[in-house]
Design a protein around this motif. Structure first.
Motif, PDB file in Angstrom:
ATOM      1  N   ARG A 132       4.692  -3.406   1.855  1.00 21.10           N
ATOM      2  CA  ARG A 132       4.134  -2.060   1.822  1.00 21.10           C
ATOM      3  C   ARG A 132       3.291  -1.805   3.054  1.00 21.10           C
ATOM      4  O   ARG A 132       2.779  -2.734   3.671  1.00 21.10           O
ATOM      5  CB  ARG A 132       3.296  -1.841   0.561  1.00 21.10           C
ATOM      6  N   GLN A 133       3.194  -0.519   3.381  1.00 20.21           N
ATOM      7  CA  GLN A 133       2.380  -0.118   4.520  1.00 20.21           C
ATOM      8  C   GLN A 133       1.609   1.137   4.167  1.00 20.21           C
ATOM      9  O   GLN A 133       2.207   2.179   3.898  1.00 20.21           O
ATOM     10  CB  GLN A 133       3.245   0.119   5.756  1.00 20.21           C
ATOM     11  N   ALA A 134       0.299   1.010   4.174  1.00 16.39           N
ATOM     12  CA  ALA A 134      -0.581   2.146   3.928  1.00 16.39           C
ATOM     13  C   ALA A 134      -0.928   2.801   5.261  1.00 16.39           C
ATOM     14  O   ALA A 134      -0.852   2.151   6.314  1.00 16.39           O
ATOM     15  CB  ALA A 134      -1.846   1.678   3.215  1.00 16.39           C
ATOM     16  N   PRO A 135      -1.309   4.065   5.242  1.00 15.97           N
ATOM     17  CA  PRO A 135      -1.662   4.757   6.492  1.00 15.97           C
ATOM     18  C   PRO A 135      -2.734   4.020   7.272  1.00 15.97           C
ATOM     19  O   PRO A 135      -3.765   3.629   6.717  1.00 15.97           O
ATOM     20  CB  PRO A 135      -2.158   6.112   6.004  1.00 15.97           C
ATOM     21  N   GLY A 136      -2.452   3.782   8.542  1.00 18.81           N
ATOM     22  CA  GLY A 136      -3.429   3.130   9.402  1.00 18.81           C
ATOM     23  C   GLY A 136      -3.525   1.629   9.228  1.00 18.81           C
ATOM     24  O   GLY A 136      -4.396   0.995   9.846  1.00 18.81           O
ATOM     25  N   LYS A 137      -2.657   1.069   8.410  1.00 16.20           N
ATOM     26  CA  LYS A 137      -2.709  -0.376   8.167  1.00 16.20           C
ATOM     27  C   LYS A 137      -1.382  -1.031   8.546  1.00 16.20           C
ATOM     28  O   LYS A 137      -0.353  -0.368   8.658  1.00 16.20           O
ATOM     29  CB  LYS A 137      -3.035  -0.661   6.701  1.00 16.20           C
TER      30      LYS A 137
ATOM     31  N   LEU B 168       3.224  -8.146   3.073  1.00 13.68           N
ATOM     32  CA  LEU B 168       4.081  -8.644   2.004  1.00 13.68           C
ATOM     33  C   LEU B 168       3.406  -8.393   0.666  1.00 13.68           C
ATOM     34  O   LEU B 168       2.238  -8.713   0.483  1.00 13.68           O
ATOM     35  CB  LEU B 168       4.342 -10.135   2.187  1.00 13.68           C
ATOM     36  N   VAL B 169       4.174  -7.859  -0.279  1.00 19.06           N
ATOM     37  CA  VAL B 169       3.677  -7.650  -1.636  1.00 19.06           C
ATOM     38  C   VAL B 169       4.174  -8.767  -2.551  1.00 19.06           C
ATOM     39  O   VAL B 169       3.393  -9.395  -3.263  1.00 19.06           O
ATOM     40  CB  VAL B 169       4.140  -6.292  -2.193  1.00 19.06           C
TER      41      VAL B 169
ATOM     42  N   ASP C 249      -3.221   0.784  -4.017  1.00 20.47           N
ATOM     43  CA  ASP C 249      -1.796   0.440  -3.986  1.00 20.47           C
ATOM     44  C   ASP C 249      -0.965   1.539  -3.329  1.00 20.47           C
ATOM     45  O   ASP C 249       0.247   1.362  -3.114  1.00 20.47           O
ATOM     46  CB  ASP C 249      -1.271   0.208  -5.407  1.00 20.47           C
ATOM     47  N   THR C 250      -1.602   2.659  -3.019  1.00 20.60           N
ATOM     48  CA  THR C 250      -0.900   3.758  -2.360  1.00 20.60           C
ATOM     49  C   THR C 250      -0.360   3.312  -1.007  1.00 20.60           C
ATOM     50  O   THR C 250      -1.101   2.798  -0.169  1.00 20.60           O
ATOM     51  CB  THR C 250      -1.841   4.960  -2.175  1.00 20.60           C
TER      52      THR C 250
ATOM     53  N   VAL D 226       4.747   5.478  -2.756  1.00 19.85           N
ATOM     54  CA  VAL D 226       4.009   5.312  -4.015  1.00 19.85           C
ATOM     55  C   VAL D 226       2.605   5.849  -3.785  1.00 19.85           C
ATOM     56  O   VAL D 226       1.900   5.394  -2.873  1.00 19.85           O
ATOM     57  CB  VAL D 226       3.948   3.835  -4.449  1.00 19.85           C
ATOM     58  N   THR D 227       2.211   6.819  -4.597  1.00 19.26           N
ATOM     59  CA  THR D 227       0.893   7.415  -4.486  1.00 19.26           C
ATOM     60  C   THR D 227       0.173   7.277  -5.817  1.00 19.26           C
ATOM     61  O   THR D 227       0.683   7.722  -6.848  1.00 19.26           O
ATOM     62  CB  THR D 227       0.980   8.896  -4.100  1.00 19.26           C
TER      63      THR D 227
END
Length: 117
Positions: free
Chosen positions: A38-43, A47-48, A89-90, A113-114
């Motif tokens: 997963r990739q969150a904004p700015g991050k 690996l999940v 987790d978004t 996923v939000t």
């Protein structure tokens, strides 16, 4: 060549659940480990969870006890059951696999996923 298509993302309230699916298709004989990132904004992308052909699993500490990765009997589909979701987790969730014989990596297009009230 392997194509990965994810589905199951969406908007959910904190504490809720979602189930992601990823189906692999294309020209291949066997897939290796399948995983969710997963990739969150700015991050950075992280690996999940991952699952080997033998069913061995590995989870990020942040999702242990809440997320479960599974692989179907044909080994062409991987699932991620996400429970007790938190706002953190978004992210966009990506499916990844490798060709068992060539070790070539393949990525899906991602599903959003939000988690929000």
């Amino acid at each position: 060549q392997v194509q990965l298509v994810e589905s199951g993302g969406g908007l959910v309230q904190p504490g809720g659940s979602l189930r992601l699916s990823c189906v692999a298709s294309g020209r291949f004989f066997r897939l290796g480990t399948m995983a969710w990132h997963r990739q969150a904004p700015g991050k950075l992308r992280e690996l999940v969870a991952e699952i080997s052909r033998d069913g061995d699993t590995n989870y990020a500490d942040s999702v242990k006890g809440r997320f479960t990765i599974a692989r179907d009997s044909t080994e062409n589909t991987v699932y991620l059951q996400m429970n007790s979701l938190k706002q953190e987790d978004t992210a966009v969730y990506y499916c990844r696999t490798i060709d068992y014989f060539t070790s070539t990596p393949y990525w899906g297009q991602g599903t959003q996923v939000t988690v929000s009230s």
